[in-house]
Write an enzyme that holds these catalytic residues in place. Structure first.
Site, mmCIF file in Angstrom:
data_model
loop_
_atom_site.group_PDB
_atom_site.id
_atom_site.type_symbol
_atom_site.label_atom_id
_atom_site.label_comp_id
_atom_site.label_asym_id
_atom_site.label_seq_id
_atom_site.Cartn_x
_atom_site.Cartn_y
_atom_site.Cartn_z
ATOM 1 C CG HIS A 195 5.021 2.368 3.118
ATOM 2 N ND1 HIS A 195 3.701 2.063 3.261
ATOM 3 C CD2 HIS A 195 5.452 2.811 4.313
ATOM 4 C CE1 HIS A 195 3.347 2.320 4.505
ATOM 5 N NE2 HIS A 195 4.390 2.759 5.163
ATOM 6 C CE1 TYR B 24 0.764 0.493 4.543
ATOM 7 C CE2 TYR B 24 0.467 -1.862 4.203
ATOM 8 C CZ TYR B 24 0.917 -0.813 4.969
ATOM 9 O OH TYR B 24 1.532 -1.065 6.160
#
Ligand code: C5P
Length: 316
Positions: free
Chosen positions: A289, A241
């Site tokens: 990330h 994400y």
């Protein structure tokens, strides 16, 4: 007598000039970045007429903030719940949302406005990278109309490099710090309990003992559909994400007329230091990330002249 009359006329004239100046400043929000030309906004460059590749990606952009009449689809919810270890159910999610809007009834719409030729909303997006140290970006950052900071990112003690002003702060429960009454709180929800947390932290404690974390009239909540859009359209589904910082950069492209980005990037050894906490024990990576990919997209936006990316003192 004549002299007194002239003096009075002169004072009246001065008052008129000052009045007109104040009116112009409040009406047209004149800023140091203003440039009154014939463009869609009054900044020297306007996102609205940015590179075509950028504008094409923006066409899929959903409404960035939740409102009480916005429906979050089950498809979006299914994407969003992947970020959580405890998988929530859709019905409970929807009722959590409804409860939030009992407490945050007023959704400020000032943040998502169409550009206007007589207004320049210049934004500084300030990430937390250690590359801000020694940068002397402080005065430049403070020059913007909107200064967006992220999580704990402090100003005290770092004024020369990061500035002093904060108009907006992006936070989630684990990263939250108390805000003053004038700072916009942009809440990024990553799990269902974040909504309950928000309700609790906006209500003053019993007998008014605990202060609300922020002014509830200045709270906006990021739409999970916007997170999904950023993951898919900007990050091409890289990583689990997007980072809070990258989401903030993407959000600024929607709410500002001109964007300058500061405080993003790892150090020369590839560690994601903070300017306020340089780790002795290195190896601080970006977790779920796609940090390097995000950095590359920010560089790309700079190359397309959509934003200006200030890379700080320590280059990679
Ligand atoms: O670490 P934290 O999440 O509070 O930092 C805010 C944002 O700043 C991150 O989400 C990331 O996008 C960015 N950041 C960065 N390089 C660093 C530290 C943070 O790009 N060294």
């Amino acid at each position: 007598m004549l002299q007194l009359l002239r003096k009075k006329k002169f004072i009246l004239y001065l008052l008129c000039i000052v009045g007109i100046g104040l009116f112009a400043r409040s009406t047209w929000k004149l800023s140091p970045f203003s440039f009154h030309g014939s463009g869609p906004c009054a900044c020297s460059t306007c996102l609205a007429e940015g590179d075509l590749r950028f504008r094409e990606r923006m066409t899929a952009c959903p409404q960035p903030f939740l409102t009480n009449n916005l429906t979050v689809t089950e498809e979006t919810f299914n994407w969003w719940k992947r970020m959580q270890s405890r998988r929530p159910n859709f019905t409970l999610f929807k009722s959590a949302l409804e409860s939030v809007f009992d407490v945050v009834p007023h959704i400020p719409n000032v943040t998502v406005l169409e550009p206007r030729p007589d207004r320049c909303r210049s934004c500084a997006v300030v990430g937390n990278s250690g590359n801000l140290l020694g940068s002397h970006y402080g005065p430049l950052i403070d020059f913007h109309d909107i200064v967006i900071r992220i999580n704990r990112g402090p100003t005290k003690g770092y004024e020369a490099d990061v500035g002093t002003r904060t108009t907006h702060r992006v936070m989630y429960p684990e990263s939250a710090v108390p805000l003053d009454n004038n700072t916009h709180f942009m809440m990024f929800p990553f799990k269902r309990s974040d909504f309950q947390w928000l309700i609790n932290r906006l209500m003053p404690g019993e007998n008014g003992k605990r202060k609300a974390i922020a002014n509830k009239d200045l709270v906006t909540i990021l739409n999970p559909a916007f997170m999904k859009y950023v993951h898919e359209t900007w990050l091409l589904k890289k990583g689990a994400y997007p980072s809070t910082g990258f989401l903030t950069v993407a959000l600024s492209l929607k709410i500002c007329d001109e964007v300058n980005v500061f405080g993003f990037g790892a150090d020369t050894d590839g560690n994601w230091n903070h300017y306020f906490n340089i780790f002795k024990d290195k190896h601080f990576k970006t977790g779920g990330h796609p940090g390097d990919f995000e950095y590359g997209v920010i560089e790309q936006l700079h190359d397309w002249k959509v934003i200006t990316f200030f890379k700080g003192w320590e280059r990679r």
